[in-house]
Design an enzyme around this catalytic site. Structure first.
Site, PDB file in Angstrom:
ATOM      1  N   ARG A  56     -10.845  -0.454  15.238  1.00  0.00           N
ATOM      2  CA  ARG A  56     -10.665   0.372  14.053  1.00  0.00           C
ATOM      3  C   ARG A  56     -11.583  -0.159  12.961  1.00  0.00           C
ATOM      4  O   ARG A  56     -12.587   0.466  12.631  1.00  0.00           O
ATOM      5  CB  ARG A  56      -9.182   0.361  13.630  1.00  0.00           C
ATOM      6  CG  ARG A  56      -8.836   1.408  12.607  1.00  0.00           C
ATOM      7  CD  ARG A  56      -7.342   1.466  12.348  1.00  0.00           C
ATOM      8  NE  ARG A  56      -6.813   0.238  11.765  1.00  0.00           N
ATOM      9  CZ  ARG A  56      -5.558   0.091  11.353  1.00  0.00           C
ATOM     10  NH1 ARG A  56      -4.692   1.083  11.498  1.00  0.00           N
ATOM     11  NH2 ARG A  56      -5.150  -1.045  10.825  1.00  0.00           N
ATOM     12  N   TYR A  78      14.884  30.243   9.643  1.00  0.00           N
ATOM     13  CA  TYR A  78      13.648  30.918  10.019  1.00  0.00           C
ATOM     14  C   TYR A  78      13.446  30.888  11.529  1.00  0.00           C
ATOM     15  O   TYR A  78      13.717  29.889  12.196  1.00  0.00           O
ATOM     16  CB  TYR A  78      12.447  30.245   9.346  1.00  0.00           C
ATOM     17  CG  TYR A  78      12.317  30.560   7.881  1.00  0.00           C
ATOM     18  CD1 TYR A  78      12.116  31.865   7.444  1.00  0.00           C
ATOM     19  CD2 TYR A  78      12.387  29.543   6.929  1.00  0.00           C
ATOM     20  CE1 TYR A  78      11.989  32.156   6.100  1.00  0.00           C
ATOM     21  CE2 TYR A  78      12.261  29.816   5.572  1.00  0.00           C
ATOM     22  CZ  TYR A  78      12.059  31.128   5.168  1.00  0.00           C
ATOM     23  OH  TYR A  78      11.933  31.406   3.837  1.00  0.00           O
ATOM     24  N   MET A 108      11.578  24.965   3.410  1.00  0.00           N
ATOM     25  CA  MET A 108      10.913  24.239   2.335  1.00  0.00           C
ATOM     26  C   MET A 108      11.899  23.475   1.458  1.00  0.00           C
ATOM     27  O   MET A 108      11.643  22.318   1.076  1.00  0.00           O
ATOM     28  CB  MET A 108      10.084  25.203   1.475  1.00  0.00           C
ATOM     29  CG  MET A 108       9.329  24.503   0.357  1.00  0.00           C
ATOM     30  SD  MET A 108       8.345  25.628  -0.648  1.00  0.00           S
ATOM     31  CE  MET A 108       7.006  26.009   0.493  1.00  0.00           C
ATOM     32  N   LYS A 122       0.842  -1.200   0.000  1.00  0.00           N
ATOM     33  CA  LYS A 122       0.000   0.000   0.000  1.00  0.00           C
ATOM     34  C   LYS A 122       0.879   1.252   0.000  1.00  0.00           C
ATOM     35  O   LYS A 122       2.075   1.185   0.295  1.00  0.00           O
ATOM     36  CB  LYS A 122      -0.931   0.000   1.210  1.00  0.00           C
ATOM     37  CG  LYS A 122      -0.211   0.011   2.551  1.00  0.00           C
ATOM     38  CD  LYS A 122      -1.185  -0.064   3.715  1.00  0.00           C
ATOM     39  CE  LYS A 122      -0.437  -0.084   5.045  1.00  0.00           C
ATOM     40  NZ  LYS A 122      -1.358  -0.105   6.194  1.00  0.00           N
TER      41      LYS A 122
END
Length: 356
Positions: free
Chosen positions: A130, A253, A301, A35
């Site tokens: 679940r 940052y 980023m 998956k």
């Protein structure tokens, strides 16, 4: 010239890890869980590496269709089943196996006449809460499946919540599951990677290894190498700039890192838009030219900063391994407060992938 970042997928490691899984349960059939594009490694790359695997387990019907189109004839199990009548018909046409875990799934099977019967894995909720029918309803569920002309072979299934936690394990859930199925003479699958490795009693008719196939440990305190697993993904880049800092200078940052001494830092072409975790903090390990150093400041980023002060002979163009065959992904994930699964699956489409 393109950015130097790339993800290497190690086909030999995928083959090796599948061999480890198979060796743990020589009398079981193995679903290789593929998956999420084989946990970020590429569906077709993984399928080719696994070779004569007994079967595939996947979530996405599109991926199952791609496997069939590529010529894979093994059983393919849809782990969440079909989500609509058109998907159910397609699953039948493609000879896919279905997980059925609730009344809606049963009702779809009973409302349609399929081109051919489908093998059904009836999922029981043994305590994870679940997916799954209440375990105690198994007799009723099986009776309905047996009375349905759309249904072929039936297998009973559950999923463990704490197989990766030795202090809790699988004992309670397995006991509830076994008490519920009683004398039903049906095939069973219960083992994920952690249960396959740690609990021989979970190695039933089918086993479902996932994360271990990609070289990551399902256990927080057991390194993958101790389990005989090999990293199947390396994320690597290069230093693209070098900066000299004086005491009091800041990095990145938010100026979240403040130099306490004269320092050298390298700027690496890798950021959260490439899939590196933005929440990784100062101290997260990184390798540069094979030498271990640390991340400093915030991940941005497209770039991140690493300390070079005590790493001799490196500079612009030096090779950086963010995780891989020298720096285990689980070590990086733990430092970043996450798990290897997330890092693997987060690799961005903009990162070139090379199968080696």
């Amino acid at each position: 010239m393109s950015r130097p970042i790339r993800a290497l997928i190690h086909a030999d490691a995928l083959r090796h890890n599948y061999g480890v899984a198979k060796s743990l349960a020589p009398h079981s059939r193995v679903f290789a869980v593929v998956k999420a594009q084989a946990y970020g490694h590429g569906l077709m790359t993984a399928a080719a590496a696994f070779g004569a695997v007994d079967g595939f387990a996947i979530l996405e019907i599109e991926g199952a269709r791609s496997l069939r189109a590529a010529g894979y004839t093994q059983p393919i199990l849809l782990l969440e089943g079909a989500f609509s009548l058109p998907e159910l018909r397609l699953a039948s046409e493609l000879d896919l196996w279905l997980t059925v875990h609730d009344e809606a799934g049963l009702a779809r099977l009973e409302a349609e006449t399929l081109p051919r019967p489908v093998a059904v894995f009836a999922k029981l909720n043994s305590g994870m809460n679940r997916l799954g029918f209440p375990a105690e309803e198994v007799a009723t569920v099986v009776a309905r499946l047996r009375g349905n002309a759309n249904v072929g072979e039936i297998t009973l299934m559950t999923h463990f919540a704490t197989a990766d936690e030795p202090a809790r394990g699988i004992t309670g859930q397995l006991a509830r599951f076994e008490a519920a199925i009683g004398s039903l003479a049906l095939p069973v699958t219960v083992a994920n990677s952690a249960a396959l490795i740690a609990y021989p009693e979970a190695r039933r008719d089918w086993v479902r290894p996932g994360i271990m196939l990609y070289g990551s440990s399902p256990f927080a305190h057991t390194p993958a190498a101790e389990l005989g697993l090999q990293a199947a993904m390396t994320l690597q880049s290069e230093i693209i700039s070098v900066q000299r800092l004086q005491p009091g200078d800041t990095v990145g940052y938010g100026a979240s890192f403040v130099a306490a001494r004269a320092m050298t830092i390298g700027i690496v072409a890798c950021g959260y838009a490439d899939g590196y975790p933005r929440h990784a903090g100062t101290g997260t390990p990184v390798l540069v030219d094979g030498m271990r150093t640390r991340l400093v400041g915030r991940v941005s980023m497209d770039m991140l900063a690493i300390e070079l002060t005590d790493v001799p002979g490196v500079g612009v163009g030096s090779a950086v391994e963010l995780w891989g065959q020298q720096l285990p992904i689980d070590v990086v994930a733990a430092a970043a407060g996450t798990i290897g699964y997330e890092l693997m699956c987060a690799i961005s489409p903009r990162v070139p992938v090379q199968v080696v």
